[in-house]
Scaffold this active site. Structure first.
Site, PDB file in Angstrom:
ATOM      1  N   ARG A 196       0.842  -1.196   0.000  1.00  0.00           N
ATOM      2  CA  ARG A 196       0.000   0.000   0.000  1.00  0.00           C
ATOM      3  C   ARG A 196       0.871   1.236   0.000  1.00  0.00           C
ATOM      4  O   ARG A 196       1.823   1.318   0.764  1.00  0.00           O
ATOM      5  CB  ARG A 196      -0.942   0.011   1.205  1.00  0.00           C
ATOM      6  CG  ARG A 196      -2.173   0.880   0.973  1.00  0.00           C
ATOM      7  CD  ARG A 196      -3.138   0.817   2.132  1.00  0.00           C
ATOM      8  NE  ARG A 196      -3.998  -0.355   2.098  1.00  0.00           N
ATOM      9  CZ  ARG A 196      -4.996  -0.559   2.946  1.00  0.00           C
ATOM     10  NH1 ARG A 196      -5.259   0.321   3.882  1.00  0.00           N
ATOM     11  NH2 ARG A 196      -5.742  -1.650   2.867  1.00  0.00           N
ATOM     12  N   GLU A 201     -11.387  -7.145  14.548  1.00  0.00           N
ATOM     13  CA  GLU A 201     -10.324  -6.226  14.975  1.00  0.00           C
ATOM     14  C   GLU A 201     -10.992  -4.903  15.320  1.00  0.00           C
ATOM     15  O   GLU A 201     -12.022  -4.550  14.732  1.00  0.00           O
ATOM     16  CB  GLU A 201      -9.262  -6.057  13.895  1.00  0.00           C
ATOM     17  CG  GLU A 201      -9.743  -5.488  12.585  1.00  0.00           C
ATOM     18  CD  GLU A 201      -8.656  -5.401  11.522  1.00  0.00           C
ATOM     19  OE1 GLU A 201      -7.525  -5.839  11.774  1.00  0.00           O
ATOM     20  OE2 GLU A 201      -8.952  -4.901  10.423  1.00  0.00           O
ATOM     21  N   ASP A 217     -14.093   0.080   0.216  1.00  0.00           N
ATOM     22  CA  ASP A 217     -14.006  -1.257  -0.400  1.00  0.00           C
ATOM     23  C   ASP A 217     -14.917  -2.256   0.304  1.00  0.00           C
ATOM     24  O   ASP A 217     -14.852  -3.460   0.045  1.00  0.00           O
ATOM     25  CB  ASP A 217     -12.564  -1.756  -0.450  1.00  0.00           C
ATOM     26  CG  ASP A 217     -11.997  -2.060   0.931  1.00  0.00           C
ATOM     27  OD1 ASP A 217     -12.390  -1.372   1.897  1.00  0.00           O
ATOM     28  OD2 ASP A 217     -11.157  -2.971   1.061  1.00  0.00           O
ATOM     29  N   LYS A 251     -12.252  -9.767   6.952  1.00  0.00           N
ATOM     30  CA  LYS A 251     -13.301  -8.878   7.433  1.00  0.00           C
ATOM     31  C   LYS A 251     -14.248  -8.552   6.282  1.00  0.00           C
ATOM     32  O   LYS A 251     -13.845  -8.512   5.127  1.00  0.00           O
ATOM     33  CB  LYS A 251     -12.706  -7.615   8.060  1.00  0.00           C
ATOM     34  CG  LYS A 251     -11.734  -6.825   7.214  1.00  0.00           C
ATOM     35  CD  LYS A 251     -11.178  -5.679   8.050  1.00  0.00           C
ATOM     36  CE  LYS A 251     -10.201  -4.817   7.270  1.00  0.00           C
ATOM     37  NZ  LYS A 251      -8.865  -5.420   7.201  1.00  0.00           N
ATOM     38  N   SER A 271      -8.558   0.458   0.499  1.00  0.00           N
ATOM     39  CA  SER A 271      -9.584   0.433   1.530  1.00  0.00           C
ATOM     40  C   SER A 271     -10.041   1.839   1.912  1.00  0.00           C
ATOM     41  O   SER A 271     -10.566   2.570   1.089  1.00  0.00           O
ATOM     42  CB  SER A 271      -9.078  -0.346   2.746  1.00  0.00           C
ATOM     43  OG  SER A 271     -10.130  -0.572   3.652  1.00  0.00           O
ATOM     44  N   ASP A 331     -17.014   1.087   4.440  1.00  0.00           N
ATOM     45  CA  ASP A 331     -15.907   1.896   3.929  1.00  0.00           C
ATOM     46  C   ASP A 331     -15.799   1.684   2.416  1.00  0.00           C
ATOM     47  O   ASP A 331     -16.534   0.880   1.840  1.00  0.00           O
ATOM     48  CB  ASP A 331     -14.617   1.591   4.697  1.00  0.00           C
ATOM     49  CG  ASP A 331     -14.032   0.233   4.411  1.00  0.00           C
ATOM     50  OD1 ASP A 331     -14.772  -0.643   3.924  1.00  0.00           O
ATOM     51  OD2 ASP A 331     -12.836   0.014   4.689  1.00  0.00           O
ATOM     52  N   SER A 374     -10.583  -1.917  14.688  1.00  0.00           N
ATOM     53  CA  SER A 374     -10.753  -0.881  13.652  1.00  0.00           C
ATOM     54  C   SER A 374     -11.915  -1.251  12.733  1.00  0.00           C
ATOM     55  O   SER A 374     -11.788  -1.290  11.518  1.00  0.00           O
ATOM     56  CB  SER A 374      -9.460  -0.677  12.869  1.00  0.00           C
ATOM     57  OG  SER A 374      -8.970  -1.906  12.389  1.00  0.00           O
ATOM     58  N   ASP A 420     -15.170  -3.584   3.240  1.00  0.00           N
ATOM     59  CA  ASP A 420     -14.736  -4.674   4.124  1.00  0.00           C
ATOM     60  C   ASP A 420     -14.849  -4.297   5.602  1.00  0.00           C
ATOM     61  O   ASP A 420     -14.612  -5.132   6.476  1.00  0.00           O
ATOM     62  CB  ASP A 420     -13.320  -5.166   3.783  1.00  0.00           C
ATOM     63  CG  ASP A 420     -12.227  -4.161   4.088  1.00  0.00           C
ATOM     64  OD1 ASP A 420     -12.537  -2.969   4.309  1.00  0.00           O
ATOM     65  OD2 ASP A 420     -11.042  -4.552   4.092  1.00  0.00           O
ATOM     66  N   ARG A 421     -15.230  -3.043   5.889  1.00  0.00           N
ATOM     67  CA  ARG A 421     -15.391  -2.631   7.287  1.00  0.00           C
ATOM     68  C   ARG A 421     -16.740  -1.946   7.455  1.00  0.00           C
ATOM     69  O   ARG A 421     -17.341  -1.494   6.488  1.00  0.00           O
ATOM     70  CB  ARG A 421     -14.252  -1.688   7.695  1.00  0.00           C
ATOM     71  CG  ARG A 421     -12.893  -2.349   7.474  1.00  0.00           C
ATOM     72  CD  ARG A 421     -11.760  -1.589   8.107  1.00  0.00           C
ATOM     73  NE  ARG A 421     -11.865  -0.182   7.858  1.00  0.00           N
ATOM     74  CZ  ARG A 421     -11.430   0.761   8.707  1.00  0.00           C
ATOM     75  NH1 ARG A 421     -10.860   0.417   9.834  1.00  0.00           N
ATOM     76  NH2 ARG A 421     -11.559   2.025   8.416  1.00  0.00           N
TER      77      ARG A 421
END
Length: 622
Positions: free
Chosen positions: A73, A434, A334, A448, A175, A332, A436, A336-337
């Protein structure tokens, strides 16, 4: 930068005229200018060379990307340590080489490629283009490639790897990072993100083949090659079908009067969250119109991270008030959260922390398991997991209910690998998280997943409404039952790596060489664990049970008053993060006393150990 010398097709007189006086830099410049076929990024290096900006050239060209907690990243732009067409081609060539060594059936089993909606005009760089180049490298080598025909949530890639029996997959995404960034997330055949030793071996393979191969630049191969397949419909249908395995109250969902607002933060989530709600029998959530469609500039938020709370959820909350929707779910970019907010009786909004949501998810997934399991089901075969910087609330629930709780290093790659290992050994994993705001409900995806988490929270809120409870009220009930876990997480920005190193080295040599602090202000320290060095004072042999992670800084302090605090560097951003939690036993319910104690300890931690003024650190809200 590889072993090849100056490229032969670059005029030697030009090279002499343009010499920087640094042989290593000259070689890197020559390589870039001869290998890069993206005119925009090539021009960026040309301009720096003409302007004599040798230091910036050094920073861009004389180091390489490395795997962090979420793969590769970095910012988009020219240079070997940035995300761009050339570095993505190089990374994929390295992965090809590594997979070819490890799998005799690699070409037949294939490789999955997905992407989000990020992009940067100034570098002519977009996630889709980078994904096409990733596919091109593999297609040119006769590898079967499952290339999604449109953008997808990150969890679709690990899900597809498992469903299709592919050897690996890549998701092009950064992300929730700032708009300038992009990334390259690698999944292994088990559907989990790669961990050591794969990451280190892939980096070695990348360094062995840095010059682009014939065909690697042919991004049109995804449109012309018979080896390219589009898995979109099959994977989307299968994913939505698998989601129903964690739907326990469909009849309530169908009748629910509760209204939900969803924001996809200018990313990929809208269509998929709509389908997930449909799969659970819900009416579709109300989308935030200004944030529903992809926008690589994330133009309505100061940063595209729903974890930042109410300040970035402004549009969602106002729409929810207008529509009389009591719950907001935010994925978010992408998807995944997941962030969640709930309107309280006084009209204000409670934005739940990742740790609070985990308490709710943990209670919910266990309760649903208990209600639906067979009479002879063994609770000691059941597991939940969390990263070590996350709340210990699942540990408290596990102790009381009889299931197992395990911790991993920070980063979902560790959780995914451990969950796969547990499943392979006949264990049942209900939930992992997690702090976050990353949640894994069920085990269809070993990463996630904000899409599944969004619809599970909707079902939970619907069920609780039938019991006359809100999510916030249920959270209090969970804490009353299992003990209050009051946590606080924040961060300081630091753009100077030597300063970060100095802060952590000071803690390792606090009053004497190789001695850690024995107290922090008035708070006595019981134990110290240093994941960077592998030291743990609580173990008889003084060695950490969790694996050593030398590439990042992370020290955990356990205090005499029951608080656990961790200082660590981010694996994806220039941050020093702190995590602190007070864990009380059931029955010790004076929350305000615990909160005051935690706040005083955090102030001592920051003042004594991080010294922001002295070290030039910027607090997150500044």
């Amino acid at each position: 930068m590889g072993d090849s010398g100056a490229p032969e097709d670059v005029n030697s007189n030009v090279l002499v005229a343009r010499s920087t006086g640094d042989a290593q830099l000259d070689k890197a410049v020559w390589q870039w200018l001869s290998w890069d076929k993206n005119e925009k990024t090539k021009e960026q290096i040309e301009r720096l060379l003409e302007a004599g900006k040798h230091q910036e050239l050094r920073e861009r060209l004389c180091c390489r990307l490395s795997f962090g907690t979420a793969g590769l990243r970095s910012a988009m732009g020219a240079g070997f340590c940035y995300i761009n067409d050339l570095t993505v081609i190089q990374s994929t060539q390295g992965i090809y080489k590594y997979l070819e060594r490890n799998f005799s059936d690699f070409k037949q089993r294939g490789f999955v490629v997905g992407y989000d909606t990020r992009g940067q005009v100034t570098s002519n760089c977009s996630s889709k283009k980078l994904a096409k180049l990733t596919a091109a490298v593999l297609l040119a080598k006769d590898v079967l490639v499952y290339f999604f025909s449109t953008y997808v949530p990150t969890p679709f890639v690990p899900y597809a790897v498992q469903q299709l029996g592919a050897v690996a997959g890549v998701m092009i995404t950064a992300s929730h990072n700032r708009k300038e960034d992009n990334g390259y997330k690698v999944y292994w055949e088990n559907g989990a993100q790669i961990t050591s030793p794969h990451d280190k071996e892939i980096i070695k393979c990348i360094e062995e083949c840095v010059e682009p191969w014939d065909g690697s630049w042919n991004e049109n191969l995804v449109d012309t090659s018979p080896l390219r397949q589009d898995p979109l419909k099959k994977i989307c249908d299968s994913y939505m079908q698998d989601l129903t395995k964690i739907c326990y109250h469909r009849e309530l969902n169908v009748q629910s009067s509760l209204r939900f607002v969803h924001t996809s933060f200018h990313g990929v989530g809208h269509d998929y969250v709509q389908l997930a709600f449909q799969a659970f029998g819900f009416q579709p959530p109300i989308p935030v119109p200004e944030q529903k469609d992809p926008d690589p500039d994330f133009s309505t938020v100061k940063c595209p991270n729903p974890e930042e709370g109410e300040s970035v959820l402004e549009l969602s909350l106002r729409l929810a008030e207008k529509e009389n929707a009591k719950v907001v779910v935010a994925t978010d970019p992408d998807a995944d959260r997941l962030a969640v907010a709930e309107q309280q009786e006084n009209g204000s909004w409670k934005v739940f922390t990742g740790n609070e949501l985990a308490a709710l998810f943990g209670w919910w997934m266990f309760s649903c398991w208990k209600q639906s399991c067979s009479p002879d089901a063994d609770v000691s075969n059941v597991y939940m997991l969390a990263t070590t910087v996350s709340s210990k609330i699942l540990r408290a629930i596990a102790l009381k209910e009889g299931f197992h709780f395990e911790e991993t290093l920070p980063g979902f790659k560790w959780i995914g690998s451990r969950v796969k290992n547990l499943l392979d050994n006949g264990k049942e994993v209900l939930f992992a998280f997690e702090e976050s705001i990353g949640f894994m409900c069920g085990t269809s995806v070993l990463d996630k997943d904000g899409v599944s988490a969004a619809v599970v929270i909707a079902e939970m809120a619907t069920y609780l409404q039938g019991q006359g409870l809100t999510l916030a009220q249920k959270l209090v009930d969970i804490y009353e039952t299992y003990g209050y876990h009051i946590s606080k997480t924040s961060y300081f920005l630091c753009y100077d790596p030597p300063t970060i190193k100095r802060i952590f080295e000071r803690l390792r040599n606090f009053e004497d060489p190789q001695s850690y602090p024995k107290c922090c202000g008035i708070y006595n320290i019981l134990h110290v664990r240093d994941i960077t060095t592998g030291y743990d004072s609580s173990q008889p042999n003084k060695k950490s049970v969790l694996p050593v992670s030398k590439s990042s800084q992370m020290i955990t302090f356990t205090f005499q008053n029951g608080c656990v605090a961790t200082l660590r560097t981010s694996g994806t951003e220039p941050k020093i993060k702190y995590y602190a939690e007070m864990c009380a036993l059931p029955g010790l319910s004076d929350r305000s006393v615990l909160e005051e104690e935690l706040q005083r300890l955090i102030e001592a931690l920051i003042g004594n150990f991080l010294e922001p003024a002295k070290n030039g650190l910027t607090w997150r809200s500044a």
